[in-house]
Enzyme design. Sequence first.
Site, PDB file in Angstrom:
ATOM      1  N   ASN A 162      39.995  12.256  42.842  1.00  0.00           N
ATOM      2  CA  ASN A 162      40.233  10.975  42.171  1.00  0.00           C
ATOM      3  C   ASN A 162      40.440  11.128  40.657  1.00  0.00           C
ATOM      4  O   ASN A 162      39.569  11.655  39.960  1.00  0.00           O
ATOM      5  CB  ASN A 162      39.027  10.059  42.428  1.00  0.00           C
ATOM      6  CG  ASN A 162      39.397   8.599  42.450  1.00  0.00           C
ATOM      7  OD1 ASN A 162      40.549   8.234  42.250  1.00  0.00           O
ATOM      8  ND2 ASN A 162      38.412   7.746  42.704  1.00  0.00           N
TER       9      ASN A 162
ATOM     10  N   HIS B  75      29.790  -1.144  51.842  1.00  0.00           N
ATOM     11  CA  HIS B  75      29.446  -1.473  50.454  1.00  0.00           C
ATOM     12  C   HIS B  75      29.393  -2.981  50.245  1.00  0.00           C
ATOM     13  O   HIS B  75      30.440  -3.624  50.187  1.00  0.00           O
ATOM     14  CB  HIS B  75      30.532  -0.973  49.508  1.00  0.00           C
ATOM     15  CG  HIS B  75      30.577   0.510  49.364  1.00  0.00           C
ATOM     16  ND1 HIS B  75      31.316   1.123  48.386  1.00  0.00           N
ATOM     17  CD2 HIS B  75      29.974   1.508  50.050  1.00  0.00           C
ATOM     18  CE1 HIS B  75      31.166   2.424  48.482  1.00  0.00           C
ATOM     19  NE2 HIS B  75      30.366   2.686  49.494  1.00  0.00           N
TER      20      HIS B  75
ATOM     21  N   ARG C 109      25.024  -0.697  51.724  1.00  0.00           N
ATOM     22  CA  ARG C 109      24.719  -0.309  50.351  1.00  0.00           C
ATOM     23  C   ARG C 109      24.790  -1.551  49.477  1.00  0.00           C
ATOM     24  O   ARG C 109      25.725  -2.351  49.607  1.00  0.00           O
ATOM     25  CB  ARG C 109      25.741   0.728  49.875  1.00  0.00           C
ATOM     26  CG  ARG C 109      25.372   1.371  48.570  1.00  0.00           C
ATOM     27  CD  ARG C 109      26.466   2.278  48.047  1.00  0.00           C
ATOM     28  NE  ARG C 109      27.466   1.538  47.312  1.00  0.00           N
ATOM     29  CZ  ARG C 109      28.343   2.087  46.461  1.00  0.00           C
ATOM     30  NH1 ARG C 109      28.347   3.399  46.265  1.00  0.00           N
ATOM     31  NH2 ARG C 109      29.234   1.351  45.828  1.00  0.00           N
TER      32      ARG C 109
ATOM     33  N   TYR D  35      29.293  -0.146  37.783  1.00  0.00           N
ATOM     34  CA  TYR D  35      29.796   0.616  38.928  1.00  0.00           C
ATOM     35  C   TYR D  35      29.499  -0.113  40.250  1.00  0.00           C
ATOM     36  O   TYR D  35      28.395  -0.604  40.467  1.00  0.00           O
ATOM     37  CB  TYR D  35      29.150   2.024  38.982  1.00  0.00           C
ATOM     38  CG  TYR D  35      29.382   2.624  40.332  1.00  0.00           C
ATOM     39  CD1 TYR D  35      30.639   3.103  40.683  1.00  0.00           C
ATOM     40  CD2 TYR D  35      28.390   2.591  41.315  1.00  0.00           C
ATOM     41  CE1 TYR D  35      30.892   3.561  41.965  1.00  0.00           C
ATOM     42  CE2 TYR D  35      28.638   3.051  42.599  1.00  0.00           C
ATOM     43  CZ  TYR D  35      29.893   3.527  42.911  1.00  0.00           C
ATOM     44  OH  TYR D  35      30.158   3.956  44.181  1.00  0.00           O
TER      45      TYR D  35
ATOM     46  N   ASP E  22      23.179   3.141  45.047  1.00  0.00           N
ATOM     47  CA  ASP E  22      23.754   4.275  44.310  1.00  0.00           C
ATOM     48  C   ASP E  22      23.450   4.110  42.821  1.00  0.00           C
ATOM     49  O   ASP E  22      23.923   3.174  42.186  1.00  0.00           O
ATOM     50  CB  ASP E  22      25.277   4.295  44.553  1.00  0.00           C
ATOM     51  CG  ASP E  22      25.933   5.575  44.062  1.00  0.00           C
ATOM     52  OD1 ASP E  22      25.292   6.321  43.300  1.00  0.00           O
ATOM     53  OD2 ASP E  22      27.095   5.814  44.448  1.00  0.00           O
TER      54      ASP E  22
ATOM     55  N   HIS F  61      24.449   6.229  40.644  1.00  0.00           N
ATOM     56  CA  HIS F  61      25.655   6.769  40.004  1.00  0.00           C
ATOM     57  C   HIS F  61      25.361   7.598  38.754  1.00  0.00           C
ATOM     58  O   HIS F  61      25.974   7.397  37.691  1.00  0.00           O
ATOM     59  CB  HIS F  61      26.666   5.652  39.730  1.00  0.00           C
ATOM     60  CG  HIS F  61      28.060   6.048  40.113  1.00  0.00           C
ATOM     61  ND1 HIS F  61      29.005   6.431  39.202  1.00  0.00           N
ATOM     62  CD2 HIS F  61      28.659   6.158  41.323  1.00  0.00           C
ATOM     63  CE1 HIS F  61      30.126   6.742  39.830  1.00  0.00           C
ATOM     64  NE2 HIS F  61      29.940   6.592  41.126  1.00  0.00           N
TER      65      HIS F  61
ATOM     66  N   GLU G 239      20.719   6.960  45.862  1.00  0.00           N
ATOM     67  CA  GLU G 239      21.730   8.020  45.696  1.00  0.00           C
ATOM     68  C   GLU G 239      21.948   8.363  44.223  1.00  0.00           C
ATOM     69  O   GLU G 239      21.918   7.477  43.362  1.00  0.00           O
ATOM     70  CB  GLU G 239      23.044   7.503  46.308  1.00  0.00           C
ATOM     71  CG  GLU G 239      24.207   8.449  46.121  1.00  0.00           C
ATOM     72  CD  GLU G 239      25.524   7.809  46.573  1.00  0.00           C
ATOM     73  OE1 GLU G 239      25.488   6.802  47.301  1.00  0.00           O
ATOM     74  OE2 GLU G 239      26.573   8.324  46.173  1.00  0.00           O
TER      75      GLU G 239
ATOM     76  N   GLU H  65      27.798  14.009  45.978  1.00  0.00           N
ATOM     77  CA  GLU H  65      29.230  13.737  46.217  1.00  0.00           C
ATOM     78  C   GLU H  65      30.114  14.493  45.227  1.00  0.00           C
ATOM     79  O   GLU H  65      31.281  14.729  45.518  1.00  0.00           O
ATOM     80  CB  GLU H  65      29.523  12.235  46.182  1.00  0.00           C
ATOM     81  CG  GLU H  65      29.400  11.609  44.825  1.00  0.00           C
ATOM     82  CD  GLU H  65      29.557  10.099  44.838  1.00  0.00           C
ATOM     83  OE1 GLU H  65      29.252   9.478  45.858  1.00  0.00           O
ATOM     84  OE2 GLU H  65      29.985   9.567  43.806  1.00  0.00           O
TER      85      GLU H  65
ATOM     86  N   ARG I 118      25.321  14.797  50.157  1.00  0.00           N
ATOM     87  CA  ARG I 118      26.398  13.809  50.084  1.00  0.00           C
ATOM     88  C   ARG I 118      27.801  14.427  50.015  1.00  0.00           C
ATOM     89  O   ARG I 118      28.782  13.699  49.832  1.00  0.00           O
ATOM     90  CB  ARG I 118      26.185  12.950  48.818  1.00  0.00           C
ATOM     91  CG  ARG I 118      25.063  11.971  48.930  1.00  0.00           C
ATOM     92  CD  ARG I 118      25.492  10.713  49.638  1.00  0.00           C
ATOM     93  NE  ARG I 118      26.459   9.960  48.869  1.00  0.00           N
ATOM     94  CZ  ARG I 118      27.501   9.333  49.392  1.00  0.00           C
ATOM     95  NH1 ARG I 118      27.740   9.394  50.698  1.00  0.00           N
ATOM     96  NH2 ARG I 118      28.319   8.629  48.625  1.00  0.00           N
TER      97      ARG I 118
ATOM     98  N   ASP J 147      38.633   7.159  48.011  1.00  0.00           N
ATOM     99  CA  ASP J 147      39.378   8.322  47.519  1.00  0.00           C
ATOM    100  C   ASP J 147      39.290   9.511  48.477  1.00  0.00           C
ATOM    101  O   ASP J 147      39.929  10.539  48.241  1.00  0.00           O
ATOM    102  CB  ASP J 147      38.959   8.716  46.097  1.00  0.00           C
ATOM    103  CG  ASP J 147      37.466   8.764  45.873  1.00  0.00           C
ATOM    104  OD1 ASP J 147      36.784   7.737  46.080  1.00  0.00           O
ATOM    105  OD2 ASP J 147      36.972   9.831  45.491  1.00  0.00           O
TER     106      ASP J 147
ATOM    107  N   GLU K 148      29.149   7.304  54.968  1.00  0.00           N
ATOM    108  CA  GLU K 148      29.689   6.213  54.141  1.00  0.00           C
ATOM    109  C   GLU K 148      31.068   5.829  54.668  1.00  0.00           C
ATOM    110  O   GLU K 148      31.869   6.694  55.011  1.00  0.00           O
ATOM    111  CB  GLU K 148      29.799   6.689  52.692  1.00  0.00           C
ATOM    112  CG  GLU K 148      30.313   5.626  51.736  1.00  0.00           C
ATOM    113  CD  GLU K 148      30.389   6.135  50.290  1.00  0.00           C
ATOM    114  OE1 GLU K 148      30.504   7.357  50.087  1.00  0.00           O
ATOM    115  OE2 GLU K 148      30.333   5.291  49.385  1.00  0.00           O
TER     116      GLU K 148
ATOM    117  N   TRP L  42      29.110   8.036  33.794  1.00  0.00           N
ATOM    118  CA  TRP L  42      29.642   6.904  34.548  1.00  0.00           C
ATOM    119  C   TRP L  42      29.203   6.967  35.993  1.00  0.00           C
ATOM    120  O   TRP L  42      29.140   7.988  36.612  1.00  0.00           O
ATOM    121  CB  TRP L  42      31.184   6.881  34.493  1.00  0.00           C
ATOM    122  CG  TRP L  42      31.706   5.736  35.313  1.00  0.00           C
ATOM    123  CD1 TRP L  42      31.674   4.400  34.985  1.00  0.00           C
ATOM    124  CD2 TRP L  42      32.281   5.796  36.627  1.00  0.00           C
ATOM    125  NE1 TRP L  42      32.192   3.635  36.003  1.00  0.00           N
ATOM    126  CE2 TRP L  42      32.563   4.464  37.035  1.00  0.00           C
ATOM    127  CE3 TRP L  42      32.556   6.830  37.513  1.00  0.00           C
ATOM    128  CZ2 TRP L  42      33.128   4.149  38.260  1.00  0.00           C
ATOM    129  CZ3 TRP L  42      33.120   6.538  38.742  1.00  0.00           C
ATOM    130  CH2 TRP L  42      33.413   5.199  39.105  1.00  0.00           C
TER     131      TRP L  42
END
Length: 409
Positions: A37, A122, A147, A159, A217, A219, A243, A269, A290, A323, A346, A409
Amino acid sequence: MKIVAADVLVTSPGRNFVTLKVTTEDGLTGLGDATLNGRELSVASYLGDHVVPLLLGRDARNIEDTWQFLYRSAYWRRGPVTMSAISAVDTALWDLKAKAAGMPLYQLLGGASRKGILAYGHASGQDQHQLFDSIRHHLDVGFRAIRVQTSVPSLNAVYGVPAAPASREGDGHYEPAQRGSLPAEEDWDTRAYLRHIPGVFEAVRNEFGPELPLLHDGHHRMTPIEAARLGKALEPYDLFWLEDCTPAENQEALRLVRQHTITPLAIGEVFNTVWDYQTLIREQLIDYVRSSVTHAGGITPMRKLVDFAAQYQVKSGMHGATDISPVGMAAALHLDLAIHNFGIQEYMPHNERTNEVFRQTFTFRDGYLHPGDEPGLGVELDEKAAAGFPYQTAYLPFSRLRDGTIHDW
Ligand code: KDG
Ligand code: MG
């Protein structure tokens, strides 16, 4: 099964995807996802300029040897660009092998260990009303694990939360990568976030009851002690997982989080090899890995990663945001179905245009995904349709704190 062609296809049916198509002398084709991504063209170049010439003439059946050759012969190991490129080759070769055998890939991986793959969706909202509406919508379409992401008072963009609520009918899913020549700027304040989130989960539990598995999450935005505080504060609401509570380049950070909370932790991830997990798994500092097939080198190393994790009762929870292309998603589903230590998958459904370009046989029913029983991965790329959607420059956003400092981010 000599490889006679390998083509890198870039298409943007709503968002960018990079796909590798490997063709053998007997006319079989295999697909692999190479989408990274916001950095798509670098993987396309890595593949087209440096990997495709090495594939021509190789025996497509030798998957392990090809993986080791691509990983070791480059000398420069690991990293998301390299590993996404290797993933695409590895996945395409597994697709080919399963097609040649006339079996769905999961059969070659040992067969099914379960009837279906529990998926989480989500839900998000700018406020409690929108959030509850989004959770109800996800329950209505069949999700059995959800989530929860919400906006935070005084922050403009957070996010996981679209600026406008997703319509019930449309495909208005959250898509963080935005088209344009510059990345969007978002704001962040960890103290405001930490004050807000426990109350959100309390309200969700009060409304939807104790049964529904809930995930969240972080993030990558918290320090270890902040993450420990959030994990502890969320304990009464029985999360399935928290997460990416810290940016996990420093695996040691999770020791501190783990000492303070029994909220289950998921991470990885953005990881791309087993080495990123070595301490985390061996010391049982996390509960779920993840990584995706798309970014961690393909089916071959993902199988080794989940087998290593299994020795420590750590389960899978593969990344499945939009993505990850339908090719990458299908690869994940075959692995999910076959492994013993599956945890959850997910699932962020793709839009209609993407589904027209990538014809899929995987299904989602009553909260469970299944890869289907077509030989191979069960995904075909409609190249004519793909050509109608040329690459568009798009970036993931970035965050600044209130004083202007760049944050994770
Ligand atoms: O490309 C980045 C996204 O895939 C990521 O932000 C999504 O964190 C994510 C998730 O858990 O799906
Ligand atoms: Mg995430």
